[in-house]
Design a protein around this motif. Sequence first.
Motif, PDB file in Angstrom:
ATOM      1  N   LYS A 209       0.804  -1.219   0.000  1.00 37.54           N
ATOM      2  CA  LYS A 209       0.000   0.000   0.000  1.00 37.54           C
ATOM      3  C   LYS A 209       0.843   1.278   0.000  1.00 37.54           C
ATOM      4  O   LYS A 209       0.294   2.370   0.107  1.00 37.54           O
ATOM      5  N   ALA A 210       2.142   1.143  -0.130  1.00 38.20           N
ATOM      6  CA  ALA A 210       3.011   2.327  -0.132  1.00 38.20           C
ATOM      7  C   ALA A 210       2.854   3.092  -1.444  1.00 38.20           C
ATOM      8  O   ALA A 210       2.649   2.484  -2.497  1.00 38.20           O
ATOM      9  N   PRO A 211       2.921   4.426  -1.398  1.00 40.49           N
ATOM     10  CA  PRO A 211       2.788   5.222  -2.630  1.00 40.49           C
ATOM     11  C   PRO A 211       3.990   5.045  -3.541  1.00 40.49           C
ATOM     12  O   PRO A 211       5.094   4.757  -3.090  1.00 40.49           O
ATOM     13  N   ILE A 212       3.762   5.216  -4.840  1.00 38.97           N
ATOM     14  CA  ILE A 212       4.821   5.135  -5.847  1.00 38.97           C
ATOM     15  C   ILE A 212       5.128   6.543  -6.335  1.00 38.97           C
ATOM     16  O   ILE A 212       4.228   7.278  -6.747  1.00 38.97           O
ATOM     17  N   SER A 213       6.391   6.915  -6.287  1.00 40.75           N
ATOM     18  CA  SER A 213       6.771   8.263  -6.718  1.00 40.75           C
ATOM     19  C   SER A 213       6.770   8.358  -8.238  1.00 40.75           C
ATOM     20  O   SER A 213       6.962   7.366  -8.952  1.00 40.75           O
ATOM     21  N   ILE A 214       6.555   9.570  -8.724  1.00 38.83           N
ATOM     22  CA  ILE A 214       6.587   9.823 -10.162  1.00 38.83           C
ATOM     23  C   ILE A 214       7.965   9.504 -10.716  1.00 38.83           C
ATOM     24  O   ILE A 214       8.107   8.919 -11.789  1.00 38.83           O
ATOM     25  N   ARG A 215       8.993   9.864  -9.969  1.00 36.58           N
ATOM     26  CA  ARG A 215      10.362   9.647 -10.436  1.00 36.58           C
ATOM     27  C   ARG A 215      10.662   8.151 -10.596  1.00 36.58           C
ATOM     28  O   ARG A 215      11.253   7.732 -11.585  1.00 36.58           O
ATOM     29  N   ARG A 216      10.245   7.341  -9.627  1.00 37.43           N
ATOM     30  CA  ARG A 216      10.499   5.904  -9.721  1.00 37.43           C
ATOM     31  C   ARG A 216       9.693   5.290 -10.870  1.00 37.43           C
ATOM     32  O   ARG A 216      10.170   4.405 -11.583  1.00 37.43           O
ATOM     33  N   PHE A 217       8.447   5.758 -11.031  1.00 40.30           N
ATOM     34  CA  PHE A 217       7.614   5.260 -12.130  1.00 40.30           C
ATOM     35  C   PHE A 217       8.269   5.537 -13.479  1.00 40.30           C
ATOM     36  O   PHE A 217       8.344   4.653 -14.345  1.00 40.30           O
ATOM     37  N   CYS A 218       8.765   6.758 -13.650  1.00 41.50           N
ATOM     38  CA  CYS A 218       9.396   7.138 -14.919  1.00 41.50           C
ATOM     39  C   CYS A 218      10.702   6.367 -15.131  1.00 41.50           C
ATOM     40  O   CYS A 218      11.017   5.951 -16.252  1.00 41.50           O
ATOM     41  N   PHE A 219      11.454   6.171 -14.054  1.00 42.39           N
ATOM     42  CA  PHE A 219      12.720   5.450 -14.170  1.00 42.39           C
ATOM     43  C   PHE A 219      12.488   4.002 -14.593  1.00 42.39           C
ATOM     44  O   PHE A 219      13.184   3.481 -15.466  1.00 42.39           O
ATOM     45  N   HIS A 220      11.471   3.380 -13.999  1.00 41.92           N
ATOM     46  CA  HIS A 220      11.243   1.951 -14.261  1.00 41.92           C
ATOM     47  C   HIS A 220      10.716   1.713 -15.675  1.00 41.92           C
ATOM     48  O   HIS A 220      11.146   0.774 -16.349  1.00 41.92           O
ATOM     49  N   PHE A 221       9.778   2.570 -16.126  1.00 36.52           N
ATOM     50  CA  PHE A 221       9.154   2.350 -17.429  1.00 36.52           C
ATOM     51  C   PHE A 221       9.750   3.240 -18.528  1.00 36.52           C
ATOM     52  O   PHE A 221       9.207   3.308 -19.634  1.00 36.52           O
ATOM     53  N   LYS A 222      10.862   3.918 -18.230  1.00 44.48           N
ATOM     54  CA  LYS A 222      11.601   4.696 -19.229  1.00 44.48           C
ATOM     55  C   LYS A 222      10.774   5.833 -19.824  1.00 44.48           C
ATOM     56  O   LYS A 222      10.833   6.116 -21.024  1.00 44.48           O
ATOM     57  N   TYR A 223       9.977   6.500 -18.975  1.00 46.63           N
ATOM     58  CA  TYR A 223       9.250   7.684 -19.413  1.00 46.63           C
ATOM     59  C   TYR A 223      10.027   8.930 -19.007  1.00 46.63           C
ATOM     60  O   TYR A 223      10.773   8.922 -18.023  1.00 46.63           O
ATOM     61  N   GLU A 224       9.824  10.008 -19.755  1.00 44.19           N
ATOM     62  CA  GLU A 224      10.396  11.282 -19.360  1.00 44.19           C
ATOM     63  C   GLU A 224       9.533  11.870 -18.244  1.00 44.19           C
ATOM     64  O   GLU A 224       8.316  12.005 -18.400  1.00 44.19           O
ATOM     65  N   GLU A 225      10.166  12.225 -17.135  1.00 47.25           N
ATOM     66  CA  GLU A 225       9.410  12.756 -16.001  1.00 47.25           C
ATOM     67  C   GLU A 225       8.638  14.012 -16.392  1.00 47.25           C
ATOM     68  O   GLU A 225       7.514  14.236 -15.934  1.00 47.25           O
ATOM     69  N   GLU A 226       9.225  14.834 -17.242  1.00 51.03           N
ATOM     70  CA  GLU A 226       8.566  16.070 -17.657  1.00 51.03           C
ATOM     71  C   GLU A 226       7.257  15.775 -18.394  1.00 51.03           C
ATOM     72  O   GLU A 226       6.251  16.476 -18.212  1.00 51.03           O
ATOM     73  N   GLU A 227       7.261  14.706 -19.213  1.00 47.61           N
ATOM     74  CA  GLU A 227       6.055  14.347 -19.957  1.00 47.61           C
ATOM     75  C   GLU A 227       4.934  13.933 -19.014  1.00 47.61           C
ATOM     76  O   GLU A 227       3.765  14.321 -19.196  1.00 47.61           O
ATOM     77  N   ILE A 228       5.265  13.139 -17.996  1.00 45.38           N
ATOM     78  CA  ILE A 228       4.249  12.694 -17.043  1.00 45.38           C
ATOM     79  C   ILE A 228       3.710  13.878 -16.248  1.00 45.38           C
ATOM     80  O   ILE A 228       2.494  13.991 -16.019  1.00 45.38           O
ATOM     81  N   ARG A 229       4.591  14.778 -15.838  1.00 48.01           N
ATOM     82  CA  ARG A 229       4.150  15.949 -15.063  1.00 48.01           C
ATOM     83  C   ARG A 229       3.285  16.880 -15.932  1.00 48.01           C
ATOM     84  O   ARG A 229       2.322  17.476 -15.437  1.00 48.01           O
ATOM     85  N   MET A 230       3.634  16.997 -17.189  1.00 47.45           N
ATOM     86  CA  MET A 230       2.811  17.801 -18.090  1.00 47.45           C
ATOM     87  C   MET A 230       1.435  17.165 -18.259  1.00 47.45           C
ATOM     88  O   MET A 230       0.415  17.868 -18.316  1.00 47.45           O
ATOM     89  N   GLY A 231       1.404  15.827 -18.312  1.00 48.87           N
ATOM     90  CA  GLY A 231       0.126  15.135 -18.404  1.00 48.87           C
ATOM     91  C   GLY A 231      -0.738  15.342 -17.174  1.00 48.87           C
ATOM     92  O   GLY A 231      -1.951  15.559 -17.280  1.00 48.87           O
ATOM     93  N   LEU A 232      -0.124  15.308 -15.988  1.00 48.40           N
ATOM     94  CA  LEU A 232      -0.866  15.552 -14.744  1.00 48.40           C
ATOM     95  C   LEU A 232      -1.408  16.978 -14.698  1.00 48.40           C
ATOM     96  O   LEU A 232      -2.544  17.214 -14.289  1.00 48.40           O
TER      97      LEU A 232
END
Length: 243
Positions: A209-232
């Motif tokens: 039940k621990a939260p997943i950080s945006i940075r770890r999510f992007c690192f694991h699935f090879k997404y650009e963090e900026e793209e995910i933050r822009m999407g949010l």
Amino acid sequence: MLFEMEKPGEKKPVLNDIRINDEIYDVVDWFYPRRGFVQVLQLYMGTNDIMKIMNCSYDDALTLYYEIRDYFGDRSMRILIPHFCHYAGIDELWVHLFITSLKKRISLPPSQTSAEPSDDDPFAGEERIKLAQAIENMKHGKMDNLETRRERARQWKLLNNKGEKHAKRHDNFRVVIYSDEVAAILRNHLRTAQGMLREIRTMYEIPRKAPISIRRFCFHFKYEEEEIRMGLACMYGEEYIAP
């Protein structure tokens, strides 16, 4: 069904403003405050949510789900809370309050601090030292356990998710990403998004039940963090400001 359908021949409605306004966020956060990480209100409306809100069976909820898709003229669309509220004529605030009330409540900080270790501060009573002092200690062979330092850093980030108190990030800077947000941004099924976060927890031995950080999510699935933050930011109608 449960709501009156549109008349034949009517133009299909379009919702261009899919976001949660600040007033709704403020009211929900007032009644159900969360600490340790930034609260992001749910945007996706699943059949289980419809069952709980309408107090109906799964079959009725699924039928209503398809009716909403027909109403908006898209049989493959993902139903979001604004879609449901527009179709049912319900104020979004009450839906968000109801859904949030079903989630596990996170208590407010205690009024008095204690020197005993707790979930919020597992290193209570331990001396805090500055970087210069840590370097000096290392010169004399004094060094904390690496795992202890990593845990201390992790706890600090959870409790100070906007950075130093006198150098805070922009208000909409988020640390955590949720499965409904992953599904909305990547346009995949909610179960697929949940599986992605489950994969991260399994890979890095993170509690269920621990939260997943945006940075770890992007690192694991090879997404650009900026793209995910822009999407949010786009999802919640906010102005994107680079960190």
